[in-house]
Design an enzyme around this catalytic site. Sequence first.
Site, short mmCIF file in Angstrom:
data_model
loop_
_atom_site.label_atom_id
_atom_site.label_comp_id
_atom_site.label_asym_id
_atom_site.label_seq_id
_atom_site.Cartn_x
_atom_site.Cartn_y
_atom_site.Cartn_z
N GLU A 121 130.42 50.32 36.81
CA GLU A 121 131.63 51.14 36.65
C GLU A 121 131.45 52.52 37.30
OE1 GLU A 121 134.13 49.63 35.45
OE2 GLU A 121 133.50 48.23 33.88
N HIS A 144 131.80 55.14 28.23
CA HIS A 144 132.49 53.85 28.06
C HIS A 144 131.73 53.02 27.04
CE1 HIS A 144 134.30 50.01 28.69
NE2 HIS A 144 133.23 49.48 29.26
N HIS A 146 132.22 49.69 23.68
CA HIS A 146 132.98 48.52 23.20
C HIS A 146 133.12 48.59 21.68
CE1 HIS A 146 131.41 46.05 26.94
NE2 HIS A 146 132.23 47.03 27.29
N GLU A 174 142.83 64.18 11.02
CA GLU A 174 141.97 64.77 12.05
C GLU A 174 142.31 64.33 13.48
OE1 GLU A 174 139.92 66.89 11.00
OE2 GLU A 174 138.33 67.11 12.48
N HIS A 215 138.85 44.96 25.78
CA HIS A 215 137.55 45.26 26.42
C HIS A 215 136.83 46.44 25.73
CE1 HIS A 215 135.02 45.82 30.30
NE2 HIS A 215 134.54 46.62 29.35
P1 13P Z 1 127.20 47.82 33.38
O1 13P Z 1 126.01 47.16 32.74
O2 13P Z 1 127.28 47.53 34.86
O3 13P Z 1 127.22 49.31 33.08
O4 13P Z 1 128.53 47.20 32.75
C1 13P Z 1 128.75 47.22 31.37
C2 13P Z 1 130.19 47.24 30.99
O5 13P Z 1 130.52 47.54 29.86
C3 13P Z 1 131.21 46.90 32.01
O6 13P Z 1 132.50 47.23 31.58
ZN ZN Z 2 132.65 47.47 29.31
#
Ligand code: 13P
Ligand code: ZN
Length: 289
Positions: A121, A144, A146, A174, A215
């Site tokens: 990314e 980023h 999950h 908050e 995602h």
């Molecule tokens: P990478 O291991 O390339 O950082 O990818 C992980 C991810 O969450 C892709 O959206």
């Molecule tokens: Zn991801």
Amino acid sequence: MRVLDSELMKSYARMAMDGFNQGWHERNGGNLSYRMKAEEVEALRDDFKEGEWRVIGWQKGDESAFPGLAGEYFMVSGSGKYFRNIELDPEANVCIIELNEEGNRYRIVWGLRNGGMPTSELPTHLANLEVLKARDPEMRVVYHCHPGNTIALTFVLPLDSRVFTREIFEMVTECAVVFPEGIGIVPWVICGGRQIGEMTAEIMKKQDVAVWAHHGAFCCGKDFDLAFGLMHTVEKSAEILVKVLSMSPSKLNTITPENFRELNAPFSIHINEDFLYERKSNKIGYVPE
Ligand code: 13P
Ligand code: ZN
């Protein structure tokens, strides 16, 4: 100074472990980038090597340029690397990269000791960091992850920034204070590509959080505490909404638009009025006409 001994490396690794401990980084899920300060680069420069210059591209054969970030250095997680390993062995899982004077090539100057590449990314991180630097030169972190509850909500709430934000806002007072510009939503689009990267950067022009349907999420901050705290706040609110939804499809009591407006003056914020529409029902996911 050695990168491994720096406060920057310790703060970066702590954030990675905090995210892992939240359960937001299964396998190699998630990535983290930090635009370094000039004094941090100077302090660590003796520990740098000179890797070879590489193109920056979303897809194979694609070349992208980020002129707004020319000459800057970034600490970035490696592609395929696990967040749970970063604190144990930062040098094998993280790298520092330098961008050239055109902003269209990068080279690894530290880290990824056993080989590897920066996160898949990377162009999305750079696109976000470029937009954020233009917004506020102190914006340095793009994260980023999950987070389970936030992702779960993308299956049951309309993928509409106004509705998604309003439901998250109503769960914890908050939220509207921490991110008064709300959450942007990207519908399902293949990850690692130009389209999802550009859609996310468009959101980051105004908002600090972007949710990728089915995602994960991207957020930003001036430092690691602010970026982590922001994601933590969103995910806590999402967790409460998941609990509420598991009891009832609608709310008996909630925070009203008038209540939200009362927060503006004491907290010196301006909650975006787009999110403060009148609702004709307390059904979760209500879409205003
Ligand atoms: P990478 O291991 O390339 O950082 O990818 C992980 C991810 O969450 C892709 O959206
Ligand atoms: Zn991801």
